[in-house]
Structures are given as C-alpha cells and as structure tokens.
Enzyme design. Structure first.
Site, short mmCIF file in Angstrom:
data_model
loop_
_atom_site.label_atom_id
_atom_site.label_comp_id
_atom_site.label_asym_id
_atom_site.label_seq_id
_atom_site.Cartn_x
_atom_site.Cartn_y
_atom_site.Cartn_z
N ARG A 101 0.82 -1.21 0.00
CA ARG A 101 0.00 0.00 0.00
C ARG A 101 0.86 1.26 0.00
NH1 ARG A 101 -3.13 -1.44 3.64
NH2 ARG A 101 -5.02 -1.78 2.44
N TYR A 102 1.96 1.24 0.71
CA TYR A 102 2.84 2.39 0.83
C TYR A 102 4.16 2.10 0.14
CZ TYR A 102 -0.54 3.38 4.50
OH TYR A 102 -1.71 3.59 5.19
N ARG A 105 7.18 0.28 2.24
CA ARG A 105 6.94 -0.86 3.13
C ARG A 105 5.89 -1.78 2.54
NH1 ARG A 105 3.84 3.66 6.37
NH2 ARG A 105 5.13 4.74 4.86
N CYS A 114 -4.95 -17.22 13.71
CA CYS A 114 -4.73 -16.39 14.89
C CYS A 114 -4.92 -17.23 16.16
CB CYS A 114 -5.73 -15.23 14.93
SG CYS A 114 -5.59 -14.09 13.54
N CYS A 118 -10.99 -12.18 16.90
CA CYS A 118 -11.73 -11.02 17.41
C CYS A 118 -12.99 -10.83 16.57
CB CYS A 118 -10.85 -9.78 17.34
SG CYS A 118 -9.33 -9.90 18.31
N CYS A 121 -12.72 -8.13 13.73
CA CYS A 121 -11.54 -8.19 12.86
C CYS A 121 -11.84 -7.72 11.45
CB CYS A 121 -11.00 -9.61 12.82
SG CYS A 121 -9.56 -9.83 11.75
N ARG A 123 -10.15 -8.50 8.90
CA ARG A 123 -9.86 -9.60 7.97
C ARG A 123 -10.70 -10.83 8.29
NH1 ARG A 123 -3.74 -8.29 8.40
NH2 ARG A 123 -3.45 -6.84 6.67
N ASP A 282 -12.61 -0.54 11.58
CA ASP A 282 -12.78 -0.77 10.15
C ASP A 282 -14.15 -1.41 9.92
OD1 ASP A 282 -10.17 0.11 9.25
OD2 ASP A 282 -9.37 -1.68 10.21
N ASP A 319 -8.17 4.01 8.86
CA ASP A 319 -7.69 3.41 7.62
C ASP A 319 -8.82 3.59 6.61
OD1 ASP A 319 -6.09 2.00 5.87
OD2 ASP A 319 -5.56 0.48 7.33
N LYS A 326 -3.95 5.25 5.92
CA LYS A 326 -4.32 5.79 7.22
C LYS A 326 -4.21 7.31 7.24
CE LYS A 326 -2.78 1.78 9.90
NZ LYS A 326 -2.09 1.02 8.83
#
Length: 353
Positions: A101-102, A105, A114, A118, A121, A123, A282, A319, A326
């Site tokens: 995305r950037y 990085r 995981c 959560c 989440c 994702r 999100d 985001d 972000k």
C-alpha cells in the site's frame, strides 16, 4: 481455499484446549444452551477461538474481554457501509502473501491463523483455522517479490498472527528478510503475548534474532488483557532488545471511556510498550455494534490530554475504506491559521517569528 495454502502446517494448541465450538462456549458458561442454534449459524461463516489464557480473563460474556471474542448472531447482520475487504488489501496484493500500500513498506502475511478470533476483525472474511499458511512455493514467491523491490525498506509480518508459526518456520522467514540488503526494518504484528503468552518461548525469541531493526506491535484493547502471564511474556520480549508498540481499536463497550483508555495506555507504558495507534473501527461485515463515532473518539482523546504522559498518547487513525491508507483523526488544537486550543479548550494566538 487457494492451492497456495496448506492447513496441515499450522501448529496445534500448546496448552489446554481452546474454545472453538458452540458447545465449548456453552460448556464454559459463555453462552446459554438456548443460544446454540444462533452460534451454529455464526460458526458457519466466522471462526471462533478463545485460548485458555484469554478465556480466564472473561468474567461475563458481555464484559470488555468477552465482547471482543465471544460470538453473537448480531455478526450476521451486515450494515450498508460494511464491506468484506474494508481496507482494500485484496486489490493491493501483487502476489499471494504480499500487500503493498505504501511505497517504502509491505505486508508479508505468511498465514491467516490467529490465537483468537476477534469479533471485530477487519480480515474476518479471510482468517480462520482453514486459512493455513503459505506453502513453500507461495512463500518463495512472496520473498522473491520483496527481493526484487529495493524500495521496500520495512517488512511487516502480519496475517493472521505470525507468532502462530513454528519457531523453525518463523526463523526461516526472518533469516530470508535479514539477507535482503534494502530491508532495514522488520515489524511483527501479534496478539500472542496477551492471548496465548505461553507461546512466547526461548525458541520463538531465538527465531526473531536479527541484525536488522526488529520491532513488535502488540494488539491490546483493554487493560485487563495485561495479565501477569502477559506481562511476563512482554518482559521476555523486551529482554531480547525488541522495542514494543501498542495497537488498539476503539470499541463500543470495551474501551470507549476516558478511564478505560487511560488505564490501557498507562498499562502499556508500564510494560515498556509505546502506545502507537488507536484505530477507528474498520467497517468489516457484522461489526456495527462496536462502532464509536470519530467525533466521540476525538473527545475521548482530548479528555486524556494533560492527564497522561506523552509516552501514553497514541495516534488516533482511520484506515480509509477502499485502500487509501491511514489518516490521523486525533483531536485538533489549531483553530484556523492563527489560534491554538489547549487541553482545557482555551484559545491562544499563534505568534509568528
């Protein structure tokens, strides 16, 4: 499931049994028997996992710990603004396992498993026990992509949770990244130190050894997650010279008050962890019950200014849905071009030199 994923490579539980099924939840007293049908419907779409260390922190299913991980049929109600890929990961994935995305990085997602799942989440449409890990071919392709993009200076290991990998597999990935001259920084994003602290072993920490700058961002949303076992796991990480960052999500019923946020951020600093990001939720499917409006979030942070040390002050970020990156949402203290507001709301003229 993609052919580049191999579920059998995922390590099994390392301690007592993780709660995964509706009957597990009912047996643990986290749901009534009458909720079985609704929980089965949720289980058909989203994974559940509550490891023993985290389950021990739950006093009630709807307390700040239980709300994060105990499923509810409300998750099957999708609001109009919610989307399956809220931050646009899929469109920014040039090869399996990479999100770019950037410019400087990239994310490396070696697995989509995981220690716990959560309920908010972003994702949640992708992670779960069937997510598995990248197979050898896919992982090699992801690492080759990183090798051939010299503008990438920082690689962020995420997923899923990279600390769910075996120490051997994790060590191989860290070694491969360490051999890339243009990569100067490796960051690991994880929930393991608070969700399954027993996994923070000497073997795992050995696997993270590198001459590169190694950072670890730990996802924590409530001060009670900093149990004694979690604190001990964080101390082991710090002793290896790995700086800790704290990441949290602003969540209705979990940390949407000044006292809850103050206790969370103070707890992080006391454990040598710098609060890094407070994320606006999100808009993943079925997460509306956790939403806190950004205006309320800004007021909460403004209420903490002057009450907590600057070390305990995270950047409040959104985001932007669709993969636009972000942006800060933190409380503003500048009114127009000539005035600044202090934490008490008083205005002061900005003097020009």
């Amino acid at each position: 499931m993609s052919s580049s994923v191999k579920p059998s490579s995922v390590p099994g539980p390392v301690a007592a049994r993780t709660l995964r099924t509706p009957d597990d939840l009912i047996g643990a007293g986290l749901a009534p028997a009458s909720a079985r049908a609704g929980l089965l419907a949720v289980a058909g779409q989203y994974a559940t996992a509550i490891p023993p260390a985290f389950a021990a922190l739950i006093e009630q299913p709807d307390d700040p710990i239980g709300l994060q991980v105990v499923p509810t049929p409300e998750e099957l109600v999708v609001a109009p603004a919610e989307r399956s890929d809220p931050i646009g990961d899929d469109a920014l994935s040039p090869v399996p396992g990479i999100v770019h995305r950037y410019a400087d990085r990239a994310l490396l997602k070696p697995l989509l498993v995981c220690p716990l799942y959560c309920r908010f989440c972003f994702r949640r449409e992708h992670v779960g026990p069937d997510g598995g890990v990248l197979d050898e071919t896919a992982l090699a392709g992801a690492l080759d992509w990183l090798r051939t993009h010299p503008q990438i200076r920082e690689v962020i290991l995420t997923g899923g949770d990279p600390l769910m990998l075996s120490a051997r597999r994790l060590g191989e990935i860290i070694s491969a990244l360490s051999a890339m001259e243009h990569v100067t920084t490796i960051r690991v994003h994880t929930r393991v130190p608070v969700a399954a602290p027993e996994r923070v072993t000497d073997a795992m920490l050995d696997a993270l050894e590198t001459e590169k700058a190694m950072w670890m961002a730990v996802h924590i949303n409530h001060a009670r997650e900093l149990s004694e076992a979690a604190r001990a796991s964080l101390r082991r990480i710090v002793r290896r010279g790995i700086p800790l960052l704290g990441q949290s999500v602003l969540l209705r019923g979990v940390n949407d008050s000044e006292p809850a946020l103050e206790a969370l951020f103070r707890g992080m600093v006391e454990n040598r962890m710098r609060p890094y990001y407070l994320h606006q939720l999100d808009p993943a499917p079925g997460t509306a019950r956790f939403h806190v409006p950004a205006e309320e979030g800004r007021k909460l942070l403004a209420g903490l200014r002057g009450r907590v040390t600057g070390l305990a002050w995270p950047l409040y970020v959104l985001d932007i849905p669709g993969g636009y990156g972000k942006v800060p949402l933190g409380p503003g203290y500048v009114d127009g071009a000539a005035q600044v507001r202090d934490p008490s709301g008083r205005t002061h003229r900005l003097e020009r030199p």
